[in-house]
Design a protein around this motif. Structure first.
Motif: not given
Length: 665
Positions: A262-278
């Motif tokens: 889960l820490e891996d996922v959270k770290a990736y998510y935090d670094q790539h939030q722009d990819q998940y902005r709608i």
């Protein structure tokens, strides 16, 4: 329509592509003789791509224009667009150079002819032209401070922007001057209408090379003679082959062992939030009724605008009375892109349409119909199909998307580390020892070619390129592939060879039959046509020569017919024949055919009334483009001969080479 609705803001558009360059850009690429480097004298300074009438075109200008052109192309491919950048960028750079050269050459010629873009012209363009809605909303100027701020947001100064607008005005005046003599007569309109809308029905006899081949039984003597006659084409036709041995680290096996926390996922998510902005988006359909474009004086035909308004108002009334939106869009919309789709424009975000359209589209509730919306293109009736607000997807929503990405990243690092370690062991102790240490098997192949399948790897051009670039019996090498890491060694090389007649007997026989069948097909088709004409009976001639008889439906000049293909090819002769006439032989793909016209159906007069304006506009545009294309050719030739156009070939080569991997998108 969506293509020119989905453009950058009106100010930025002046940099991305001027009105004239949109008009003439394609002709610049294809019509200017000699390309970039024909008979040019001297070399501009470093950092200058070209000089046109003493005016520099800098590398910075080319890069800006190229990026804009590339962005437009990338946007068409969606999420995959950026991956195509290395292929798109060199072409966009060449196109940018040509457009900039053409633009400056045209302005220089306009100045030479005494054409002027006055301050009054500039004011009129800014107030009543394509910038009017932004700079003069409601007819009132936004103010100097807001004006300068708007330009500053787009990296422009007032001086540069107004200079470019004046250049646009000059270009438009020159286009009007050059193409002003273009005219379309009623006879030309009628002729084009008849040509495009006449239908024919015909019977046709088809000859197939497959059938002819079945009757060919060449002797060995004939085949040997064919082989000797074409021996040069068989030289070294047996490709080089190589014998190899290799160890394969399978990436899929590694992926199956990788754990994602889960820490891996959270770290990736935090670094790539722009990819998940709608972004905020609306899904809309529209019906467009176009208004007349401004004339050479910048004025618009108000009568034509009022006629368009009345037509749009009538459509709106029908919709409010319960008419089906999709049906009216298909019938009346003058947007060539969405009209045929029932008005559907799909999902659009902010900044992708002209301001008036965007304001209305985003203000509508789901399912709501707009009143008339006027833009520079005409009157729109917009219906909101769906919408969603801007938001950031939660980590739970994207977790399943992120985990495979992290696995791939970890696997990639493991492949790099494991591959390098395996290579070191193989070079120090040999492949057998390295395989034993890692629990792998050494794969030994027979001599293989570039397209052969390798055990565990399959067909991999990337790996084959590495194999065929390596030296025989050189130390082991490492190849990182999408499937995993491979450590390999070339054990032997079998060079290309010329096959004997016996070795390629089947190929020779096949090529002999193909050549002979092609000759016989043409001869038989000519005989079929001659016999049908002399007997005035295609069916009888077809039966005598073993051709298959078929009958078409009524077909237009742009239609398709089974076994014939497109009617725009040789089969277009059908539209020049009278009922009962028989054609000569026609090549139809691999087949040959002969046609006999059964019936010709002339278009109806009421269709002419409906289509004549569209035909006139199309013919006039074509004539104007032809005139201006010829003008551009002559202008370029004259400026080249006089040395007024000079291109720095070194800068061009450097730009087109380096732009392939440019970032910033």
């Amino acid at each position: 329509m969506i293509r020119f609705l989905q453009t950058p803001g009106p100010i930025k558009k002046i940099i991305l592509s001027g009105i004239l360059l949109i008009f003439c850009g394609a002709m610049v690429i294809t019509l200017i003789p000699g390309g970039l480097g024909s008979d040019l004298m001297g070399q501009p300074a470093r950092g200058v791509v070209a000089k046109v009438d003493g005016q520099d075109i800098t590398t910075v200008e080319v890069q800006e224009r190229a990026r804009a052109l590339a962005q437009q192309q990338i946007a068409q491919y969606g999420a995959m667009g950026k991956q195509l950048l290395p292929m798109i960028m060199p072409q966009a750079t060449s196109q940018a150079i040509q457009q900039l050269i053409a633009g400056k050459a045209i302005v220089a010629e306009a100045n030479r002819l005494g054409l002027k873009a006055t301050d009054a012209d500039l004011r009129d363009e800014l107030e009543h032209g394509r910038y009017g809605v932004t700079l003069f909303p409601g007819g009132k100027f936004i103010g100097q401070e807001a004006y300068e701020g708007l330009l500053s947001q787009n990296n422009l100064t007032v001086e540069v922007f107004e200079r470019d607008v004046k250049n646009d005005i000059l270009q438009q005046k020159l286009v009007t001057l050059v193409t002003g003599s273009a005219a379309v007569s009623p006879a030309e309109i009628r002729q084009q209408f008849q040509k495009s809308n006449t239908k024919v029905k015909f019977e046709y006899a088809v000859l197939s090379p497959v059938d002819i081949r079945k009757g060919l039984h060449p002797t060995d003597q004939e085949l040997k003679a064919f082989y000797e006659r074409n021996k040069a084409s068989y030289n070294n036709s047996i490709p080089e082959k190589r014998k190899i041995e290799y160890l394969f680290l399978d990436k899929n096996k590694v992926l199956g062992q990788i754990q994602v926390t889960l820490e891996d996922v959270k770290a990736y998510y935090d670094q790539h939030q722009d990819q998940y902005r709608i972004p905020e988006e609306v899904k809309v359909s529209h019906i467009l009724i176009k208004t007349p474009s401004p004339g050479a004086d910048g004025k618009v035909d108000e009568k034509g605008v009022e006629e368009a308004r009345k037509k749009a108002e009538d459509i709106l009334k029908q919709l409010k009375a319960g008419a089906k939106f999709e049906d009216l869009a298909k019938k009346y919309s003058e947007d060539p892109g969405s009209g045929k789709q029932g008005g559907d424009l799909g999902w659009i975000g902010r900044g992708r349409t002209v301001p008036e359209f965007e304001k209305s589209a985003f203000s509508l509730a789901k399912g709501q119909l707009s009143d008339l919306v006027k833009s520079s293109y005409g009157f729109h009736i917009i219906r909101s199909e769906d919408k969603h607000e801007a938001h950031l997807k939660t980590i739970d929503e994207v977790k399943d998307q992120i985990e495979p990405l992290i696995k791939q990243q970890k696997a990639g690092r493991m492949m790099e580390t494991g591959g390098n370690a395996l290579l070191e062991q193989a070079r120090s102790g040999g492949l057998d020892k390295a395989a034993s240490a890692k629990g792998l098997n050494v794969v030994n192949t027979d001599f293989v070619g570039r397209t052969d399948v390798l055990p565990g790897i399959g067909v991999t051009p990337q790996f084959m390129d590495a194999i065929f670039a390596a030296r025989e019996k050189a130390p082991p090498e490492l190849a990182q592939l999408s499937q995993g890491a491979v450590v390999f060694q070339v054990l032997g090389i079998r060079p290309p060879a010329t096959p004997s007649f016996e070795e390629i007997y089947q190929r020779v026989e096949n090529e002999f039959k193909n050549e002979r069948a092609s000759i016989l097909l043409n001869q038989k088709a000519q005989e079929l046509s001659d016999r049908a004409k002399s007997e005035h009976d295609l069916k009888r001639a077809a039966k005598e020569l073993g051709a298959a008889m078929k009958t078409s439906d009524f077909v237009l000049p742009d239609g398709q017919v089974p076994d014939i293909g497109s009617m725009t090819g040789q089969a277009s002769v059908a539209f020049t024949l009278k009922a009962g006439e028989i054609s000569g032989p026609i090549t139809a793909g691999s087949n040959a055919a002969v046609l006999s016209i059964l019936e010709k159906q002339e278009p109806m007069e009421q269709d002419f009334t409906a289509k004549k304006d569209q035909i006139r506009d199309s013919l006039l545009r074509n004539k104007q483009q032809d005139l201006f294309g010829l003008f551009l050719v002559n202008l370029r030739q004259q400026m080249q001969k006089s040395g007024k156009i000079k291109v720095n070939e070194q800068e061009v080569k450097s730009l087109t080479k380096s732009q392939g991997g440019e970032e910033g998108f």
